[in-house]
Structures are given as C-alpha cells and as structure tokens.
Motif scaffolding. Structure first.
Motif, PDB file in Angstrom:
ATOM      1  N   PHE A 251       0.821  -1.224   0.000  1.00  0.00           N
ATOM      2  CA  PHE A 251       0.000   0.000   0.000  1.00  0.00           C
ATOM      3  C   PHE A 251       0.851   1.270   0.000  1.00  0.00           C
ATOM      4  N   ALA A 252       2.176   1.128  -0.105  1.00  0.00           N
ATOM      5  CA  ALA A 252       3.088   2.284   0.004  1.00  0.00           C
ATOM      6  C   ALA A 252       2.635   3.427  -0.905  1.00  0.00           C
ATOM      7  N   SER A 253       2.621   4.637  -0.346  1.00  0.00           N
ATOM      8  CA  SER A 253       2.115   5.799  -1.092  1.00  0.00           C
ATOM      9  C   SER A 253       3.127   6.318  -2.104  1.00  0.00           C
ATOM     10  N   HIS A 254       4.416   6.130  -1.843  1.00  0.00           N
ATOM     11  CA  HIS A 254       5.446   6.527  -2.822  1.00  0.00           C
ATOM     12  C   HIS A 254       6.617   5.562  -2.735  1.00  0.00           C
ATOM     13  N   PRO A 255       6.393   4.311  -3.191  1.00  0.00           N
ATOM     14  CA  PRO A 255       7.455   3.304  -3.072  1.00  0.00           C
ATOM     15  C   PRO A 255       8.665   3.661  -3.920  1.00  0.00           C
ATOM     16  N   ASN A 256       9.829   3.161  -3.525  1.00  0.00           N
ATOM     17  CA  ASN A 256      11.029   3.408  -4.320  1.00  0.00           C
ATOM     18  C   ASN A 256      11.713   2.088  -4.667  1.00  0.00           C
ATOM     19  N   GLU A 257      12.780   2.193  -5.438  1.00  0.00           N
ATOM     20  CA  GLU A 257      13.471   0.993  -5.917  1.00  0.00           C
ATOM     21  C   GLU A 257      14.081   0.203  -4.766  1.00  0.00           C
ATOM     22  N   LEU A 258      14.546   0.908  -3.725  1.00  0.00           N
ATOM     23  CA  LEU A 258      15.169   0.246  -2.580  1.00  0.00           C
ATOM     24  C   LEU A 258      14.196  -0.735  -1.912  1.00  0.00           C
ATOM     25  N   LEU A 259      12.921  -0.332  -1.783  1.00  0.00           N
ATOM     26  CA  LEU A 259      11.909  -1.193  -1.157  1.00  0.00           C
ATOM     27  C   LEU A 259      11.720  -2.462  -1.989  1.00  0.00           C
ATOM     28  N   LEU A 260      11.586  -2.308  -3.304  1.00  0.00           N
ATOM     29  CA  LEU A 260      11.401  -3.467  -4.188  1.00  0.00           C
ATOM     30  C   LEU A 260      12.615  -4.397  -4.113  1.00  0.00           C
ATOM     31  N   LYS A 261      13.798  -3.798  -4.156  1.00  0.00           N
ATOM     32  CA  LYS A 261      15.050  -4.568  -4.100  1.00  0.00           C
ATOM     33  C   LYS A 261      15.106  -5.396  -2.808  1.00  0.00           C
ATOM     34  N   SER A 262      14.700  -4.777  -1.690  1.00  0.00           N
ATOM     35  CA  SER A 262      14.724  -5.464  -0.393  1.00  0.00           C
ATOM     36  C   SER A 262      13.807  -6.685  -0.395  1.00  0.00           C
ATOM     37  N   LEU A 263      12.613  -6.549  -1.006  1.00  0.00           N
ATOM     38  CA  LEU A 263      11.676  -7.676  -1.035  1.00  0.00           C
ATOM     39  C   LEU A 263      12.167  -8.789  -1.960  1.00  0.00           C
ATOM     40  N   ILE A 264      12.799  -8.412  -3.076  1.00  0.00           N
ATOM     41  CA  ILE A 264      13.352  -9.435  -3.986  1.00  0.00           C
ATOM     42  C   ILE A 264      14.429 -10.230  -3.244  1.00  0.00           C
ATOM     43  N   ASN A 265      15.279  -9.520  -2.502  1.00  0.00           N
ATOM     44  CA  ASN A 265      16.340 -10.191  -1.739  1.00  0.00           C
ATOM     45  C   ASN A 265      15.753 -11.149  -0.703  1.00  0.00           C
ATOM     46  N   LYS A 266      14.641 -10.730  -0.066  1.00  0.00           N
ATOM     47  CA  LYS A 266      13.979 -11.609   0.910  1.00  0.00           C
ATOM     48  C   LYS A 266      13.436 -12.858   0.225  1.00  0.00           C
ATOM     49  N   LEU A 267      12.820 -12.669  -0.945  1.00  0.00           N
ATOM     50  CA  LEU A 267      12.222 -13.795  -1.676  1.00  0.00           C
ATOM     51  C   LEU A 267      13.292 -14.802  -2.094  1.00  0.00           C
ATOM     52  N   GLN A 268      14.461 -14.280  -2.440  1.00  0.00           N
ATOM     53  CA  GLN A 268      15.529 -15.172  -2.894  1.00  0.00           C
ATOM     54  C   GLN A 268      16.336 -15.741  -1.729  1.00  0.00           C
ATOM     55  N   GLY A 269      15.994 -15.295  -0.509  1.00  0.00           N
ATOM     56  CA  GLY A 269      16.611 -15.861   0.694  1.00  0.00           C
ATOM     57  C   GLY A 269      15.709 -16.945   1.267  1.00  0.00           C
ATOM     58  N   GLN A 270      15.935 -17.258   2.535  1.00  0.00           N
ATOM     59  CA  GLN A 270      15.146 -18.320   3.180  1.00  0.00           C
ATOM     60  C   GLN A 270      13.918 -17.720   3.865  1.00  0.00           C
ATOM     61  N   ILE A 271      12.735 -18.270   3.542  1.00  0.00           N
ATOM     62  CA  ILE A 271      11.480 -17.824   4.178  1.00  0.00           C
ATOM     63  C   ILE A 271      10.852 -19.041   4.841  1.00  0.00           C
ATOM     64  N   GLY A 272      10.589 -18.939   6.141  1.00  0.00           N
ATOM     65  CA  GLY A 272      10.143 -20.093   6.922  1.00  0.00           C
ATOM     66  C   GLY A 272       8.690 -20.472   6.750  1.00  0.00           C
ATOM     67  N   ASN A 273       7.867 -19.580   6.184  1.00  0.00           N
ATOM     68  CA  ASN A 273       6.424 -19.828   6.086  1.00  0.00           C
ATOM     69  C   ASN A 273       6.003 -19.711   4.619  1.00  0.00           C
ATOM     70  N   SER A 274       5.338 -20.742   4.099  1.00  0.00           N
ATOM     71  CA  SER A 274       4.978 -20.757   2.665  1.00  0.00           C
ATOM     72  C   SER A 274       3.981 -19.652   2.321  1.00  0.00           C
ATOM     73  N   GLU A 275       3.090 -19.316   3.267  1.00  0.00           N
ATOM     74  CA  GLU A 275       2.114 -18.235   3.003  1.00  0.00           C
ATOM     75  C   GLU A 275       2.828 -16.891   2.883  1.00  0.00           C
ATOM     76  N   ILE A 276       3.882 -16.686   3.689  1.00  0.00           N
ATOM     77  CA  ILE A 276       4.646 -15.430   3.618  1.00  0.00           C
ATOM     78  C   ILE A 276       5.406 -15.366   2.299  1.00  0.00           C
ATOM     79  N   ARG A 277       5.939 -16.487   1.853  1.00  0.00           N
ATOM     80  CA  ARG A 277       6.623 -16.526   0.553  1.00  0.00           C
ATOM     81  C   ARG A 277       5.646 -16.100  -0.555  1.00  0.00           C
ATOM     82  N   GLU A 278       4.417 -16.613  -0.462  1.00  0.00           N
ATOM     83  CA  GLU A 278       3.382 -16.257  -1.449  1.00  0.00           C
ATOM     84  C   GLU A 278       3.065 -14.754  -1.375  1.00  0.00           C
ATOM     85  N   THR A 279       2.951 -14.221  -0.147  1.00  0.00           N
ATOM     86  CA  THR A 279       2.624 -12.800   0.024  1.00  0.00           C
ATOM     87  C   THR A 279       3.742 -11.909  -0.512  1.00  0.00           C
ATOM     88  N   VAL A 280       5.012 -12.280  -0.247  1.00  0.00           N
ATOM     89  CA  VAL A 280       6.146 -11.488  -0.756  1.00  0.00           C
ATOM     90  C   VAL A 280       6.050 -11.387  -2.281  1.00  0.00           C
TER      91      VAL A 280
END
Length: 879
Positions: free
Chosen positions: A385-414
């Motif tokens: 819902f970010a009102s003015h997202p930037n590239e840094l925010l997107l980059k951070s989420l991509i890095n999280k997705l490509q790392g280890q996520i302990g919950n499959s629902e959270i992986r889906e949400t990312v």
C-alpha cells in the motif's frame, strides 16, 4: 557627463549620487480557499529599504552595481487583532528575530543590474539560509524588462517562464510558477484520486518614473485541494510591496572598469551567490521524542480501538515523527513492545517509508522464523500500500524472496506484493529501473518454470498486481487451458487491464471460453469471460452471441447472465448502447429468453455521488443449480473524471459442496474438490487469498466445529494520502504543505451452513475509520504561522446473503447496509513565536451521516420478505 541623457529610456536605470528611500513589506496569509482575508493566519515583515548606485560600467551604461540595504525591520500582524490576540504586541524586532538574525538581515547586498536584469547577486558567506532567502526575495523585485515579451528568467523562485506587458509607465509581469526549475523535495501520492491538486498564479505590477522603479506590487496565490474532497483545501497568499518615499543625496559612485575589483573595494567579504532560494531545514522545536510519542498514543492503537478515528489520527501523527527517527530509535521501540499492538506499530513504521524505517523493519523481522507470520504479513501489506514506493523497497523484497522464508504463506505474500510494487513503479515511469527489470524476470520466469499448482497460482496473483503488458499471452494461456482456480485467477487478472490492452486476441480467447468452443469450463470462468467482453467495446456480433446463449446455459448461469445484461442497461454502462442496438433484433429479444427463473444476480449502484468524486458498489452472486453459493463478488470503486481506484473487492468462492446436501453438480463441475475461500483486493492491491476449508475431510471437521465467527481477511492501518511539498514563495519565505490521509480497516467474512434448516449464510463486514489532515505553515524560524484542516469519519458496511435451499427455485435474500456514522471536520489556525507565545483559532463541525440499506433489485426485496417470513415461522416450530 549627464547619465540621464545618455541612458536608453528602454532600459531601467538608476541615477548617480542619489539615495532612494523605499518602504518594503512582505505579507503571508494562510487560510481555506473561501476564507475571509481578515480571518487568515499569517504575518507581515516590514522595513525601510535604501537603494543607491555603486558603480556604472564606463563601456556600457546599462551595466550597473546597486546596493540594497534593509533597515528598521518590524514583525507585525497581517490583520488587525485585539491586543489579547496579538502575539507581536509589545515585542521589539530584536526580541522576535534575535540579534544575530536581525544583524544579518540588515547587512546590505549588491546587485549587478544589467538592462534591468539581475546578473549577479552579492552577499555574505554563511548567512542563515532563511535571512539570505528574504534578501533574495527583495532583490528579485529588481528583475524587470521595460518592453513586452516572454523570457526565461532566474529569481528566488528558480528559473521560470515570465511574460511582460508594458504600457506607458507601467509594466506587468506574469510568472508561470509551474515552469520554475528549483530543487524540489517531498513526494506526492501514487494514486491521483488520493492526491492533492495545486493551482498557482503570480503577478507583479511595476510603476516607473524616469525609467526607475517608483513602486512594485507582487502577489502570488497557491491553492491546494484534496482531489476526492475539494472542500478540504488551503491557500497560501504571498504579497510584496515596495514603494519609493523620497530621494536624497547619496554616496558617490566608485570608479573602476571591472566588477570584481569594485566589489572587493566595497567589502572584500562579498561573494556572488545564486539568486535562486537555497533549501531551509525545518527544525522541530520542543518536539516529543519518538519513544514519548509512542507511549502517548499506544493505547489508541490497541486492537479494540482500531475502528475509531482516534486510532487513525494517532497513526498519522506518529508517521510524521517516525520520518525524523533513526534506525536505532525505531528498533528500540519495536523490540520493547508487546504482541497486541506490535502489528499496528509495524503498519506505522513501514508506512513512514524512510531508509531508516525500512532498515529497522528488515532487521526486526526474521523471515526464516515461520511463527511470526502475522507481523511479516502486516509489513508486506504496508509495503504493497506504500504511497510513494522506491526501488530500494522493491530490491529489499526481492532479496527476501531469494533468501530463506520459513512460512509458505509469507513466501506467497512477498511474491504477490512484489507484483504490486512493480505496477506502482512502472506507473511513475520506473519500468526500466534495474530492480523492476529484475522483478519482472522473476515473476514471468517463475510462472514459466512453476510445476506445482500453488506456485502457478502465486505467480498469477503477482501478475494480477503487476499488470505487465508482456504477461498477457501467458495469462491467456492459463485462462484457456488451466484448471479450476488457475484459469479463474488468470481471467480475473485480465479483467483488471484497461481497455487499451484488451486486444482482439484477448476477446477471441474470452469468446472461446464463454461459448466452450474447445472444452467445458466452470461457470465462474465463463461469467468472467463474458464480463471482460462486455467491458471492452464489444462488437455487434459479440453482444448478439452472448445474448443468444441465454436460455441454453445451466439454470443459474442463465439467470446470472440475464441479470448482468439488465445491470449494464440499468446503470448505463458503456456496453449498454450496443446491447440496445442488438435487442432491436426480435430473434434475440424474445420472452422465452428473458423470463428465466433463478436466484443468481448482478447489481450495481452508487454509494455516493459528488462533484469531486463518486463511488459505486457492485454485487454479483452466482449459485450452483442445487442452491449452494458458487461465487459472491462485492466491489467498491472510487472515481472522478481523471482517475479511479478499486477501493475494495471481496470475493467468496465455494465449490464441490453438492455432496453435503445429496445434490447433483452442474455440467463441468462434477469432479471439483470441496473448497471455500475468500480473496480480496484493497486499494488496487490483490491480497493473498484466505482458505476456509479444502477437501471433504476439512469441510466436515470445520462444519462440526464451526462457531460462525467471521474470518479476518485484512486488518490494519493504511496510509492513503501522502503529500508533502515545500512551496518557494517569491518573498523568500517557504511554505510547507502536508496532507496525510489514513485508514484503519477491518474486513472479515464468513460462511455458515445449517443442514437441519437447509440454509446457508454468507457475510462480509467492512469496518473502517478514515482521517485526513492537511497542515500548511510558513516558518521563518523567528515566527511561524499555519493552518491545520482535517476531517474524520467512522463507517461500517455489512453484506449478508441468506440462502434457503429446501426447494427450487431456492430463496435468496441479500442485504447490504451502512450503519449510521459520525463525520467531523476541524480547522485550526495559529501564529507562534519561539518564546512560546501563541495565538490559536479553532472551529469544528460535527454531523451524523444517516445509515441506509442499499437498494438491490425488486426481485431481491420480494425474496427477502419470504425468507424472513419462513425464518419467523420456523423459529416457533418443534423440530
């Protein structure tokens, strides 16, 4: 030499050996657009100004150095005020401005004035920025041209387009403030509907005498309005007045050929500085620390208070403070907080959208830990819902997705939220940013490689948010050849694209699905295909074929399609003209086709209609032939003439439930697994769907342990409007303008079955509190004036669908109602001095907005009467 004779009358000149004594004032007014001048907040800085010629170029009469000196400074009210309300009463300028600032303001500046234009501005190094800007504002009044025409001109406002109109001894200058190039800070909201519009004007009138300035009057107006509610507005008016009072003998000019040597002779400390205003950082005086602020508001953010306006107001004020906080300060609060308010704290920290707040969240949340999924999901939705997202925010989420996520629902949400951020960044022209390119490859490539059904659905949901043009061929493939939920997600993703992307290829595929040219499809998918065709400039033959199919479809689908066509006609949607044209053909328009019975329906209506924005609701219900709900789809859209926002969609879907009432499934749906779930779109963002039950065993255990309690779909605090801009006024002062709008939301839904009474009930409850606060102020460090304008409301919208399937046609009653809600608006104007002396004026209005039941079609009203009469009969009977 007689310089008066030698100088060209077409250019502005100043006489030798004379001291020109002016009076000068700059006023600032802050108010609502329709406010009376005498009710404004503001202040006036007035002074004397001495101007004299220092040097004239011996080779060019029109190249001059003039000295400008401010003296006898006064700070006063901009309006007449009684003594008790006058914060300046009995205060000397030195007490208000401070000795150091006053001394700096009264140090002279020198202009190199060539043909009426300020070629160079000489002042002192390291002067306070606010003082230097006030001098720039005065110096900018000496930018003048004595003949009509357009020019690109530099002054305190930046490099701007100006137009001059000259006649006799008067020149009018119109400055196009929208064209000014100046360093800008701040941000605007992503969606235009939730953003703020501005209108600006600037005019300066010069009166001349002997080709020199006799008087100058300048005025600029800045009007700011909230797009979806233009009565929430503000205006900033800045005025300057310079008037020649007398001339007297002045200092003699300095001889010399070079500007640099003359400036050095005058004062070796002079340096050339830009005429364009420099940034001024507002320092918060007497502000609460971030931890003190959190302690003061945390009670308002407890779960039971979330649907109240006070929660949203606290959320907005806390975001402002969080934007000034360091990563360490934010982490300290996050780590010291207890579970029940932590989700709301996560909403606020993520919504602050600063590098420090993002770093704090990424360090605080452990995505490898599958048990803290509530906080992780709240963080991810706030990112979406970010009102003015930037590239840094997107980059951070991509890095999280490509790392280890302990919950499959959270992986889906990312993954789903990465899609939403791609759309927002592309909308702002950022489609070629490295992180966006990387995210697009990740989603498209992920779908291409996905083998498991859950992974395919996850990437399709991400595409439903991203709406990439290059994803359309993949979506068509999955819509046409996929199975069940996969086909449906792909089709509903295509439904979200604008008409310009719905090509003939898309419509051909939708026609094949609807008319089942190659294989049998589920009703939900076929009705989605029909909706896509109707919504995107359907041809005569497309409409004719859709209408001819009515009567040949499964019972409830017949009724749904009939209701959809009637809704398009009733609501005058774009396809209504073509439908009316086709209905002139009596083969299509016959009684048998248009008299089909059933309980499914489609209906649209207005929630509100206003001059600034309107909102509509639509409610589509599709049943199986046995009377069990297949799909309930409730949408709320906000729109004005320039933009629209899919405010909310709640879809409840069920399938394969016929076995529990020993009924037969419809064609093409015989082998569907028992399933019920809910999917939601909120503020244009598709959320992760929620499953009520999956599989017959899960269904039976849930039925026997069901409490009837609703399942929460989304709950939290959302930053809607987020606008922050600094307006450079031509007086040299700066106006800070901030509009923040927040929403506390709680959407829940549920399904209940009674096998005994052969009755099912579906409910969706939307509760929310909305607050918008606009704060506009002009802070010169020694005096601050401003206005806060705000409104708030709390609302509840309920939708209940009751089905009695003991006989056919079964009884269906749909109810949609809005609970009575308060609406409050406030305007506070203030003026204050650093000493703490303050004037405040506060006005407010409170009213109750009446509750109402939204009208659905007449058939529904008739059926509700029957349902409630049978319910009251059965309540008294013996079992």
């Amino acid at each position: 030499w007689n310089w008066d004779v030698m100088c060209s009358p077409a250019e502005a000149v100043i006489n030798n050996d004379k001291l020109y004594k002016f009076t000068y004032s700059t006023d600032v007014f802050i108010d609502r657009v329709k406010g009376l001048p005498e009710d404004s907040a503001g202040y006036r800085i007035s002074s004397g100004v001495d101007v004299n010629l220092v040097w004239r170029n011996p080779n060019n009469d029109d190249d001059q150095l003039i000295k400008i000196m401010i003296k006898d400074v006064k700070i006063e009210n901009v309006n007449e005020r009684p003594a008790a309300k006058n914060i300046f009463k009995g205060k000397h300028s030195e007490n208000i401005i401070g000795k150091e600032y006053l001394s700096a303001l009264q140090r002279p500046v020198v202009l190199q004035w060539t043909r009426g234009k300020v070629k160079n501005f000489y002042s002192y190094k390291n002067e306070p920025a606010v003082i230097q800007n006030l001098k720039r504002g005065l110096a900018s009044l000496f930018q003048i041209q004595l003949h009509s025409g357009a020019a690109r001109e530099v002054d305190v406002s930046g490099k701007c387009n100006v137009t001059y109109h000259a006649r006799e001894n008067q020149v009018t200058k119109i400055k196009a403030l929208g064209t000014c190039e100046i360093e800008k800070t701040g941000f605007t909201s992503h969606n235009e509907l939730l953003d703020v519009s501005t209108k600006v004007t600037s005019a300066t009138i010069y009166v001349l005498e002997d080709s020199f300035i006799k008087s100058v009057r300048a005025e600029e107006n800045h009007v700011l309005s909230l797009n979806f509610r233009q009565t929430t507005n503000a205006k900033v008016v800045s005025k300057q007045k310079l008037e020649l009072k007398s001339t007297e003998a002045g200092p003699r000019v300095i001889a010399g050929k070079q500007v640099a040597s003359v400036i050095n002779t005058l004062d070796s400390n002079y340096i050339a500085v830009p005429l364009v205003a420099e940034p001024v950082k507002n320092e918060c005086k007497n502000c609460q620390s971030i931890s003190e602020h959190w302690q003061a508001i945390r009670k308002q953010l407890e779960p039971e208070n979330l649907a109240k306006a006070e929660a949203t107001r606290s959320f907005l004020s806390f975001i402002q403070n969080l934007r000034e906080a360091t990563k360490e300060e934010i982490l300290q609060i996050l780590r010291s907080e207890r579970n029940e308010v932590l989700p709301q704290l996560v909403d606020a920290v993520t919504s602050a959208q600063t590098p420090a707040s993002l770093e704090a969240m990424l360090e605080f949340l452990d995505f490898k830990n599958g048990s803290s999924s509530v906080l992780q999901e709240r963080f991810l939705y706030a990112c979406g819902f970010a009102s003015h997202p930037n590239e840094l925010l997107l980059k951070s989420l991509i890095n999280k997705l490509q790392g280890q996520i302990g919950n499959s629902e959270i992986r889906e949400t990312v993954t789903i939220i990465i899609g939403a951020l791609v759309k927002k960044l592309c909308d702002k022209g950022g489609c070629k940013l490295p992180a966006v390119v990387r995210a697009k490859k990740l989603i498209l490539g992920g779908l291409d490689r996905a083998k498991k059904e859950d992974d395919v659905k996850m990437y399709l949901l991400a595409m439903k948010n991203a709406l990439l043009p290059e994803a359309i061929p993949l979506l068509l493939k999955y819509a046409e050849s996929g199975e069940g939920p996969i086909s449906n997600i792909a089709a509903t993703a295509l439904q979200r694209y604008t008409t310009s992307f719905i090509t003939s290829e898309v419509k051909e595929t939708m026609n094949r699905i609807y008319h089942q040219n190659h294989k049998i499809y589920e009703k939900i998918l076929r009705t989605t295909a029909a909706a896509i065709i109707f919504s995107n400039n359907p041809s005569y033959m497309e409409v004719k074929n859709l209408l001819l199919s009515i009567g040949e479809l499964p019972l409830e689908m017949n009724k749904y399609m009939l209701s959809l066509v009637q809704d398009i006609l009733h609501f005058e949607m774009p396809a209504s003209k073509m439908i009316r044209k086709v209905l002139k053909d009596m083969v299509v328009h016959n009684y048998d086709r248009f008299s089909k019975t059933g309980s499914s329906s489609a209906y649209s209506g207005y929630v509100t209609r206003g001059p600034d924005a309107s909102s509509t609701y639509s409610l589509d219900i599709l049943y199986s032939g046995s009377g069990i709900l297949r799909s309930s789809n409730m949408n709320i859209l906000l729109f004005n003439k320039n933009a629209q926002l899919h405010a909310s969609q709640v879809v409840i879907e069920a399938q394969g439930l016929e076995s529990i009432i020993a009924a037969s499934a419809d064609e093409g749906e015989e082998n569907l697994e028992s399933f019920a779930g809910m999917s939601a779109i909120l503020l244009d963002v598709q959320l992760r769907p929620v499953t009520f039950f999956q599989g017959y065993g899960d269904l039976m255990s849930k039925m026997f342990s069901a409490t009837g309690d609703p399942v929460n779909v989304v709950k939290g605090l959302i930053l809607l409007t987020d606008y922050s801009q600094v307006i450079q006024l031509q007086s040299g002062l700066k106006a800070s303008t901030e509009f923040q709008g927040g929403l506390a939301i709680d959407i829940s839904g549920g399904m209940e079955f009674s096998l005994w009474y052969r009755e099912s009930k579906t409910s969706v409850k939307n509760r929310g509190a909305m607050v918008v606060v606009g704060n506009i102020f002009v802070d010169s460090f020694f005096v601050k004036a401003g206005m806060e304008t705000s409104f708030e409301t709390e609302a509840t919208l309920n939708f209940i669908s009751t089905v009695q399937f003991s006989e056919y046609p079964f009884l269906v009653c749909m109810q949609m109602d809005k609970i009575e809600s308060p609406f409050r608006q406030y305007v506070t104007k203030y003026e204050s001095l650093p000493s703490g002396k303050r004037y405040t004026s506060r006005k407010g209005k409170v009213k109750l907005l009446a509750g109402s039941e939204y009208p659905l079609h007449q058939e529904n009203s008739n059926m509700c009467r029957k349902v409630f009469s049978t319910q009251s009969d059965s309540s008294d009977s013996w079992f």
